[in-house]
Structure formats: C-alpha cells, structure tokens
Design a protein around this motif. Structure first.
Motif, PDB file in Angstrom:
ATOM      1  N   ALA A 163       0.823  -1.236   0.037  1.00 35.77           N
ATOM      2  CA  ALA A 163      -0.031   0.073   0.111  1.00 35.77           C
ATOM      3  C   ALA A 163       0.862   1.231   0.082  1.00 35.77           C
ATOM      4  O   ALA A 163       0.537   2.325  -0.708  1.00 35.77           O
ATOM      5  CB  ALA A 163      -1.088   0.085   1.162  1.00 35.77           C
ATOM      6  N   SER A 164       1.815   1.382   0.677  1.00 31.66           N
ATOM      7  CA  SER A 164       2.766   2.400   0.900  1.00 31.66           C
ATOM      8  C   SER A 164       3.549   2.497  -0.372  1.00 31.66           C
ATOM      9  O   SER A 164       3.799   3.692  -1.108  1.00 31.66           O
ATOM     10  CB  SER A 164       3.797   2.223   2.223  1.00 31.66           C
ATOM     11  N   PHE A 165       3.870   1.505  -1.009  1.00 34.88           N
ATOM     12  CA  PHE A 165       4.649   1.309  -2.203  1.00 34.88           C
ATOM     13  C   PHE A 165       3.749   2.063  -3.346  1.00 34.88           C
ATOM     14  O   PHE A 165       4.145   2.989  -4.174  1.00 34.88           O
ATOM     15  CB  PHE A 165       5.122   0.073  -2.585  1.00 34.88           C
ATOM     16  N   LYS A 166       2.530   1.541  -3.376  1.00 35.10           N
ATOM     17  CA  LYS A 166       1.867   2.117  -4.486  1.00 35.10           C
ATOM     18  C   LYS A 166       1.467   3.557  -4.443  1.00 35.10           C
ATOM     19  O   LYS A 166       1.580   4.459  -5.136  1.00 35.10           O
ATOM     20  CB  LYS A 166       0.389   1.538  -4.443  1.00 35.10           C
ATOM     21  N   GLU A 167       1.349   4.107  -2.888  1.00 36.90           N
ATOM     22  CA  GLU A 167       0.937   5.510  -2.731  1.00 36.90           C
ATOM     23  C   GLU A 167       2.105   6.324  -3.274  1.00 36.90           C
ATOM     24  O   GLU A 167       1.834   7.415  -3.802  1.00 36.90           O
ATOM     25  CB  GLU A 167       0.421   5.632  -1.296  1.00 36.90           C
ATOM     26  N   LYS A 168       3.390   6.066  -2.882  1.00 38.02           N
ATOM     27  CA  LYS A 168       4.487   6.697  -3.206  1.00 38.02           C
ATOM     28  C   LYS A 168       4.736   6.983  -4.838  1.00 38.02           C
ATOM     29  O   LYS A 168       5.120   7.907  -5.176  1.00 38.02           O
ATOM     30  CB  LYS A 168       5.670   6.564  -2.269  1.00 38.02           C
ATOM     31  N   VAL A 169       4.583   5.701  -5.534  1.00 37.17           N
ATOM     32  CA  VAL A 169       4.950   5.721  -6.895  1.00 37.17           C
ATOM     33  C   VAL A 169       3.816   6.537  -7.582  1.00 37.17           C
ATOM     34  O   VAL A 169       4.113   7.347  -8.372  1.00 37.17           O
ATOM     35  CB  VAL A 169       4.719   4.372  -7.357  1.00 37.17           C
ATOM     36  N   GLN A 170       2.479   6.536  -6.883  1.00 35.63           N
ATOM     37  CA  GLN A 170       1.386   7.391  -7.606  1.00 35.63           C
ATOM     38  C   GLN A 170       1.739   8.898  -7.688  1.00 35.63           C
ATOM     39  O   GLN A 170       1.523   9.768  -8.337  1.00 35.63           O
ATOM     40  CB  GLN A 170      -0.028   7.056  -7.059  1.00 35.63           C
ATOM     41  N   GLU A 171       2.273   9.234  -6.352  1.00 35.25           N
ATOM     42  CA  GLU A 171       2.718  10.681  -5.858  1.00 35.25           C
ATOM     43  C   GLU A 171       3.751  11.052  -6.994  1.00 35.25           C
ATOM     44  O   GLU A 171       3.565  12.277  -7.460  1.00 35.25           O
ATOM     45  CB  GLU A 171       3.214  10.650  -4.459  1.00 35.25           C
ATOM     46  N   LEU A 172       4.538  10.378  -7.120  1.00 38.14           N
ATOM     47  CA  LEU A 172       5.667  10.768  -8.216  1.00 38.14           C
ATOM     48  C   LEU A 172       5.196  10.898  -9.513  1.00 38.14           C
ATOM     49  O   LEU A 172       5.294  11.789 -10.198  1.00 38.14           O
ATOM     50  CB  LEU A 172       6.867   9.826  -8.027  1.00 38.14           C
TER      51      LEU A 172
END
Length: 415
Positions: A163-172
């Motif tokens: 979940a954290s991985f997806k969130e941070k990739v999407q932010e970038l």
C-alpha cells in the motif's frame, strides 16, 4: 574569513562516511583491548572468524594467472563482449526472461545506480526507494542534482508494504513523466529481506498499470548486489521470469556486482543490464549507458571482466567457484541464524531476515544505543530508525553475544 572556490552545487559539509567512521572506531578499540574483545559489525564484507577478509581463492588465482596484458590493458568502453554475456548468465542462470537484454560494464553496483539516476531522471526529479536503504542511493541522487524519497518497507505485520509502495509511486507519477524505482532485493541491505514471488507479481502488475493507463514511463532498478548469498537458484532468481512481456514503457534495469559474488570488492567490477519488451528501448539503453561510461570512468577493470568471462565459459572452473561460494554462504547463514535465534530467545525485535549480509534492529534513539554498545566493545551502524548489524563480519559465537548485548543496550537507553 573562510574562502570557498568550489561551485555552489557541490558545496556541502565535510563529513566522514558513517560506515568507515564506525569501522575506524572499532579498529582503534581493537588496538587498545585486543581484537578478541571487540565485535566489529560495521563493514559490509565477508570476514573470517579472525577478522581477516574472506577471499574466494579460485577467483583470485584465476585473476593472478591472467597474462599481464589482460590485467594492464584497457577494456572496451562498454565492457568485454565475453564479460557482458557472462554477466547475463551470472544474473539470470536458468531464469532468463524473454525479451531484449543489453548490458554495459560498470565499476561495481554503484556505477549502475549512477547511470540510472543520470539517464532516466531530469534535474530536480525524485527517485523512490524503501525507507531502509543503502545510504549512497541518496548521495548519488544529490551529486547529480536529483532527489530521493521513500516508501515504508514493512507494514504492521512486517510484510512488504504494498500500500505504501503504491501510494508513493502514484505521488511521483502525478508530477513526473518518468518514475525511477530502486528495489534492493533479494537479500536487502540493511534488513536481509527478499520480496516473495507473490509480492513481485503485485509490484509489476501495479507498475504496468501506471504505464498503461497513465501514459507514464517507469524505470524499475533492481539492485541484486547480494543475490549470490540469497539462497538457491529458484529462491534467488525465480522472480526474474516475471520480467517477460512487460509494457514497453516499463524498463527493468538490473545492477550486478562482482564485489560480493567473487569477493572482488576493490577491483570495482559489475554490470548494468536492461530487460525490455522493446528492441528500440533496449538499444537506446545500450548506447546511452555506453556514452555515460566514456564520460564518467572511460572503461572498467579488464582483469576482473576477464575472470567472469573465464568462469562462465569453463564448467570445471565454475563448479570450483560455486563450491567455494557455497562454503561462504553456509558461513553467512550460520552466523545470521545464530543472531536471529538468540534475538528470539532474548526478545530482541528485528526485521524479518531471509538472506544476505545484514540484520536490522528497529529501535528508538539508535545513535545513543550504538554509543552505549561501544562500552561493551560492540560496534555497528546506527541508522535513522534503528541499527544495522553486519553478521557477515562476525563469528557465530559473537553473533549470539551481540543479540544479547543489543537487547541490553536498548533496554537501558530506552527503558
């Protein structure tokens, strides 16, 4: 009045590298009280029980027996062709993915990371890696005018935090055309964690969605520096078959190093490989990376490249290398197991260890805990949110002792 001549972008505080500073303190302590009384768990290199460097004799003898010209001469800018083919074999073994694979020689794994940062990011952009990471990732990014941010590696169950991985990739992805993601697996530095095949599937499915439905470009850099200490071939390399048939805007880069695999730390030899479903993208990688080779270090260490080529062209020599490496791997496993088992016995909280050189102990006030441990002549690396213990450099008995000492120090400092 101080005087500075350096360009503003290169002006930064003069600081001693934390790992080498910790190692220096351990060596100073050994001179005072004796090496047998000191536990030096600072440097990421495999050591014998007496503290001397473990050296793969088969590889070293092969190197020393090379003709002088094979050691002294320049290597081609991109690397010896035979070396690059051998590197592909060393990386994938029986799990080579279908697709277009290219490679260039680099000085260890560090050079590959540099190329990814420079060639696949614009100035001011941000790369993503986990919140537990090898510090030079940030150094390399800053040196080249880029930034770095992190996702939370573990969730509350100490599993990969998708979940954290997806969130941070999407932010970038919301702000950048390209997103460079660096994953150090298997045998992650500093935790010893390895993504499972199922976790890999989740990661690649999500990244494929980002490029397919959001018209973005994702560069996935897989740092496999410790792969030859990450279990059998299936455990350490089986996930690479998942790199087949990915979208053409999802480029996989793989950073391979001879430093750990052949104990050639100082010879500075490795390779950066790409895997792409697009021949055009793969060819672009090859020409771009070769240009960067010429611009930054010109060429690599020919002798080390020749050793890899010889090993993977001679079945008998490869068998000897793998037998010797298996002995090193058992030594590493026995040490890590001793620490992990003792940690469980004394109630020391650690992150899940699966393979590799390091074990991480999350804790508050890591710098104070590390300082407390020096009173018992135990030296390790304090990080932002915990301690890195280099089991690769510590005997089995001292690994057991270390777990107890670390637990005692954490309890004393954090009460």
């Amino acid at each position: 009045m101080s005087v500075s001549v350096v360009a503003p972008h290169s002006k930064r505080p003069a600081e001693e590298d934390k790992v080498f500073a910790a190692n220096r303190k351990a060596q100073e302590a050994a001179k005072k009280v004796g090496a047998d009384q000191v536990i030096n768990s600072t440097i990421g290199a495999l050591l014998e029980d007496d503290g001397s460097l473990s050296i793969m004799q088969t590889a070293m003898e092969t190197f020393k027996n090379l003709p002088d010209a094979e050691i002294a001469a320049y290597a081609p800018i991109a690397g010896l062709p035979e070396f690059l083919e051998a590197a592909k074999t060393a990386v994938f073994r029986d799990y080579r993915p279908k697709g277009h694979i290219r490679g260039v020689a680099t000085p260890g794994g560090t050079g590959g990371i540099r190329h990814a940062v420079w060639n696949y990011m614009e100035p001011g952009e941000t790369l993503l890696t986990s919140d537990w990471f090898w510090a030079p990732y940030r150094t390399i990014a800053e040196e080249h005018g880029r930034k770095m941010t992190t996702f939370t590696l573990f969730d509350e169950k100490k599993a990969f935090n998708l979940a954290s991985f997806k969130e941070k990739v999407q932010e970038l992805a919301d702000h950048q055309e390209r997103v460079l993601v660096v994953l150090n697996t298997p045998a992650h530095n500093p935790t010893g964690y390895s993504l499972t095949d199922e976790e890999w599937q989740e990661v690649l499915t999500f990244l494929s969605n980002v490029v397919d439905h959001q018209s973005k470009k994702v560069i996935l850099y897989v740092d496999i520096a410790y792969i030859d200490f990450a279990g059998d071939m299936k455990t350490s390399r089986g996930f690479m078959k998942q790199f087949e048939n990915l979208p053409q805007n999802l480029l996989v880069l793989i950073g391979y190093s001879m430093s750990k695999a052949f104990t050639f730390y100082g010879l500075r030899s490795g390779a950066l490989l790409c895997v792409s479903s697009s021949e055009e993208v793969a060819d672009e990688f090859e020409s771009t990376a070769a240009f960067s080779n010429r611009a930054v270090w010109s060429n690599g260490t020919r002798g080390a490249q020749r050793v890899l080529a010889k090993v993977y062209s001679d079945p008998a020599l490869l068998e000897k290398v793998e037998a010797e490496r298996a002995g090193f791997s058992k030594l590493m496993f026995d040490r890590a197991r001793a620490f992990v088992d003792e940690a469980a016995d004394v109630g020391l909280n650690i992150f899940p260890y699966r393979a590799g050189f390091f074990i991480t102990i999350p804790c508050e006030n890591p710098a104070k805990v590390s300082e407390e441990l020096t009173k018992d002549h135990l030296f390790l690396l304090p990080m932002a949110k915990g301690l890195r213990f280099a089991a690769c450099a510590v005997s089995v008995e001292k690994c057991r002792q270390s777990a107890r000492l670390i637990k005692k120090a954490i309890d004393k400092v954090n009460g």
